[in-house]
Design an enzyme around this catalytic site. Structure first.
Site, mmCIF file in Angstrom:
data_model
loop_
_atom_site.group_PDB
_atom_site.id
_atom_site.type_symbol
_atom_site.label_atom_id
_atom_site.label_comp_id
_atom_site.label_asym_id
_atom_site.label_seq_id
_atom_site.Cartn_x
_atom_site.Cartn_y
_atom_site.Cartn_z
ATOM 1 N N GLY A 14 0.788 -1.234 0.000
ATOM 2 C CA GLY A 14 0.000 0.000 0.000
ATOM 3 C C GLY A 14 0.819 1.282 0.000
ATOM 4 O O GLY A 14 0.356 2.299 0.513
ATOM 5 N N THR A 15 2.017 1.257 -0.611
ATOM 6 C CA THR A 15 2.769 2.514 -0.646
ATOM 7 C C THR A 15 2.109 3.526 -1.596
ATOM 8 O O THR A 15 2.183 4.738 -1.354
ATOM 9 C CB THR A 15 4.252 2.304 -1.020
ATOM 10 O OG1 THR A 15 4.338 1.811 -2.345
ATOM 11 C CG2 THR A 15 4.938 1.351 -0.049
ATOM 12 N N ASN A 16 1.477 3.043 -2.644
ATOM 13 C CA ASN A 16 0.728 3.983 -3.498
ATOM 14 C C ASN A 16 -0.499 4.527 -2.770
ATOM 15 O O ASN A 16 -0.831 5.705 -2.907
ATOM 16 C CB ASN A 16 0.319 3.315 -4.815
ATOM 17 C CG ASN A 16 1.455 3.326 -5.816
ATOM 18 O OD1 ASN A 16 1.839 4.376 -6.309
ATOM 19 N ND2 ASN A 16 2.010 2.154 -6.097
ATOM 20 N N ARG A 67 -15.846 -14.877 -9.569
ATOM 21 C CA ARG A 67 -15.413 -13.466 -9.672
ATOM 22 C C ARG A 67 -16.597 -12.516 -9.627
ATOM 23 O O ARG A 67 -16.513 -11.425 -9.065
ATOM 24 C CB ARG A 67 -14.651 -13.252 -10.990
ATOM 25 C CG ARG A 67 -13.269 -13.865 -10.996
ATOM 26 C CD ARG A 67 -12.497 -13.443 -12.247
ATOM 27 N NE ARG A 67 -11.291 -14.239 -12.396
ATOM 28 C CZ ARG A 67 -10.143 -13.992 -11.773
ATOM 29 N NH1 ARG A 67 -10.027 -12.965 -10.959
ATOM 30 N NH2 ARG A 67 -9.094 -14.772 -11.977
ATOM 31 N N ARG A 93 -6.152 -8.641 -8.245
ATOM 32 C CA ARG A 93 -7.242 -9.496 -8.726
ATOM 33 C C ARG A 93 -7.748 -8.925 -10.041
ATOM 34 O O ARG A 93 -7.861 -7.700 -10.188
ATOM 35 C CB ARG A 93 -8.419 -9.530 -7.741
ATOM 36 C CG ARG A 93 -8.099 -10.022 -6.354
ATOM 37 C CD ARG A 93 -7.674 -11.472 -6.296
ATOM 38 N NE ARG A 93 -8.639 -12.370 -6.855
ATOM 39 C CZ ARG A 93 -8.372 -13.662 -7.118
ATOM 40 N NH1 ARG A 93 -7.182 -14.154 -6.866
ATOM 41 N NH2 ARG A 93 -9.295 -14.441 -7.633
ATOM 42 N N HIS A 111 0.289 0.936 -13.048
ATOM 43 C CA HIS A 111 1.023 -0.243 -13.503
ATOM 44 C C HIS A 111 2.506 0.118 -13.608
ATOM 45 O O HIS A 111 2.836 1.193 -14.121
ATOM 46 C CB HIS A 111 0.477 -0.693 -14.860
ATOM 47 C CG HIS A 111 1.145 -1.923 -15.380
ATOM 48 N ND1 HIS A 111 0.885 -3.179 -14.864
ATOM 49 C CD2 HIS A 111 2.092 -2.091 -16.330
ATOM 50 C CE1 HIS A 111 1.644 -4.069 -15.488
ATOM 51 N NE2 HIS A 111 2.386 -3.440 -16.390
ATOM 52 N N ASP A 147 -4.610 -4.419 -17.935
ATOM 53 C CA ASP A 147 -3.599 -3.375 -18.136
ATOM 54 C C ASP A 147 -3.793 -2.637 -19.457
ATOM 55 O O ASP A 147 -2.820 -2.273 -20.135
ATOM 56 C CB ASP A 147 -2.179 -3.961 -18.024
ATOM 57 C CG ASP A 147 -1.914 -4.520 -16.632
ATOM 58 O OD1 ASP A 147 -2.433 -3.957 -15.654
ATOM 59 O OD2 ASP A 147 -1.196 -5.529 -16.516
ATOM 60 N N GLU A 174 9.171 5.072 -6.756
ATOM 61 C CA GLU A 174 9.275 6.485 -6.355
ATOM 62 C C GLU A 174 8.474 7.375 -7.296
ATOM 63 O O GLU A 174 7.857 8.355 -6.863
ATOM 64 C CB GLU A 174 10.745 6.942 -6.416
ATOM 65 C CG GLU A 174 11.518 6.670 -5.163
ATOM 66 C CD GLU A 174 12.899 7.314 -5.230
ATOM 67 O OE1 GLU A 174 13.007 8.461 -5.718
ATOM 68 O OE2 GLU A 174 13.849 6.637 -4.813
ATOM 69 N N GLU A 176 5.933 6.291 -9.194
ATOM 70 C CA GLU A 176 4.514 5.947 -8.993
ATOM 71 C C GLU A 176 3.901 6.856 -7.940
ATOM 72 O O GLU A 176 2.769 7.341 -8.088
ATOM 73 C CB GLU A 176 4.366 4.486 -8.545
ATOM 74 C CG GLU A 176 4.758 3.469 -9.614
ATOM 75 C CD GLU A 176 4.445 2.039 -9.195
ATOM 76 O OE1 GLU A 176 3.360 1.792 -8.651
ATOM 77 O OE2 GLU A 176 5.307 1.157 -9.410
#
Ligand code: GAR
Length: 217
Positions: A14-16, A67, A93, A111, A147, A174, A176
């Site tokens: 979860g750094t983004n 799904r 997912r 991405h 993507d 970094e 991102e």
């Protein structure tokens, strides 16, 4: 002005998410993070949300028959929290076409490659294996194909001799953390429109930095 109520879906560190939470700390930032959902109860990003005082929910995909029912649970939780927009931030997912179409142009992903190159898993390793001299990251609207979707912001980094996957991933990460809050801000400010496969950004400031040439000499 009302801030854009945004849900963030995560699976891991979860750094983004942290970059988005940090940006949204500023009352002038045009989006707020309303809910964080993880499909894994052990995702470290959940603690980041809690620390920021943001509601969290674990929706474990293994508890659903397929799904479609998992995605339905995501949709229900997002709507119950009043989310009008969704960011995927390391959410590992695949989403159904029903979900991506119902959130069309209200759902973005980050991405770790310069799309349309190196889609799918291990994008950094793919860039190394291909001998790319420049790679980077992409924020894009989500379409049913993995993507794929109109590109909003990209950031580039050099691939250096001697890089391994971890070194390249860290250099990309970094960037991102810079481009994800930027993309959400542009959208929440109402500056982004989608025309077919392309995104238009009103008042865009050209490129942020000088041309990146790799190697430099
Ligand atoms: C990021 O590098 C993100 O671009 C990537 O997973 C990482 C999540 O890191 N996403 C994908 O590969 C999706 N195809 P984070 O949990 O620290 O934000």
């Amino acid at each position: 002005m009302a801030r854009l109520k945004t849900g963030v879906l995560i699976s891991g560190s979860g750094t983004n998410l942290q970059a988005l939470l940090d940006a949204a700390q500023d009352p002038d930032y045009p989006a707020e993070i309303t809910l964080v959902i993880s499909n894994r109860s052990d995702a470290a990003g959940l603690a980041r949300a809690e620390k920021a005082g943001v509601a969290t929910q674990v929706i474990d995909h293994r508890e659903f028959a397929d799904r479609a029912s998992f995605d339905q649970a995501l949709d229900t939780a997002l709507k119950a929290a009043g989310c009008a927009f969704v960011c995927l931030a390391g959410f590992m997912r695949l989403l159904t076409a029903d979900f991506t179409e119902s959130w069309r142009d209200k759902l973005i992903n980050i991405h770790p490659a310069l799309l349309p190159s190196f889609k799918g898993l291990d994008a950094q390793a793919q860039a190394l294996a291909a001998g790319a001299r420049i790679s980077g990251c992409t924020v894009h609207f989500v379409r049913p194909e993995m993507d794929a979707g109109p590109i909003i912001v990209q950031g580039a980094v050099p691939v250096l001799d001697g890089d391994d996957e971890a070194a390249l991933a860290a250099r990309i990460l970094e960037v991102e953390h810079r481009i994800y809050p930027l993309a959400l801000r542009l959208i929440a400010d109402g500056r982004v429109s989608v025309a077919g496969d392309q995104v238009r950004i009103s008042g865009a400031n050209g490129a942020g930095d000088a041309a990146l040439i790799s190697p430099a000499g």
